[in-house]
Design an enzyme around this catalytic site. Structure first.
Site, PDB file in Angstrom:
ATOM      1  N   HIS A  26      59.992  43.097  88.620  1.00 35.94           N
ATOM      2  CA  HIS A  26      61.005  42.684  88.647  1.00 35.94           C
ATOM      3  C   HIS A  26      61.975  42.442  89.681  1.00 35.94           C
ATOM      4  O   HIS A  26      62.670  42.911  90.574  1.00 35.94           O
ATOM      5  CB  HIS A  26      61.569  44.404  88.285  1.00 35.94           C
TER       6      HIS A  26
ATOM      7  N   CYS B  31      63.769  38.991  83.043  1.00 38.62           N
ATOM      8  CA  CYS B  31      64.679  39.872  84.705  1.00 38.62           C
ATOM      9  C   CYS B  31      64.760  37.873  85.709  1.00 38.62           C
ATOM     10  O   CYS B  31      66.071  38.259  85.510  1.00 38.62           O
ATOM     11  CB  CYS B  31      64.370  40.733  85.072  1.00 38.62           C
TER      12      CYS B  31
ATOM     13  N   ASP C  28      71.409  45.031  87.301  1.00 36.55           N
ATOM     14  CA  ASP C  28      70.160  45.423  86.360  1.00 36.55           C
ATOM     15  C   ASP C  28      70.203  45.378  84.831  1.00 36.55           C
ATOM     16  O   ASP C  28      70.082  46.168  84.889  1.00 36.55           O
ATOM     17  CB  ASP C  28      69.407  46.571  86.307  1.00 36.55           C
TER      18      ASP C  28
END
Length: 131
Positions: free
Chosen positions: A70, A15, A100
């Site tokens: 994250h 990520c 995201d």
């Protein structure tokens, strides 16, 4: 106009790299830089076990994924600050958006929707998984 991550690279479980490349892509666009404040946001907690809902890796619907951290991208409109000060309803270009790559939500998502569906307030979650 709201920028889209049309051809930004994506690699599952990376990520921070995905968001880094998206930030770079947006920073390379003069119109985006002039219109939006761009933030890379890392979400974690002291236990390095943060629960996020609405994630692609969830084993089932309405189930959280536990990440050590994250990363997401946040776009905050520079025009939107006027709406916040005047307490008026913002247009699309005046809102705050979340990108995201690992979410099942639309990308980008409105800030309020993302927070509500990624961190549901009615979840019975143990304190060590809160962010």
């Amino acid at each position: 106009m709201l920028p889209k991550p049309l051809d930004s690279p994506y690699t599952s479980c990376y990520c921070e790299e995905n968001i880094y490349f998206l930030v770079r892509r947006f920073l390379d666009q003069a119109q985006v830089k002039a219109t939006w404040d761009i933030f890379a946001v890392i979400m974690s907690n002291v236990t390095k076990m943060v629960a996020l809902w609405s994630q692609l890796k969830a084993p089932a619907v309405n189930t959280a994924v536990i990440w050590d951290y994250h990363a997401v991208l946040v776009l905050r409109s520079r025009l939107g600050s006027h709406c916040r000060l005047l307490n008026t309803t913002p247009s699309i270009e005046e809102e705050t958006w979340i990108y995201d790559f690992d979410s099942i939500l639309e990308m980008p998502s409105r800030w309020e929707e993302y927070v509500e569906k990624t961190f549901p307030p009615d979840s019975d979650i143990l304190p060590q998984y809160r962010w």
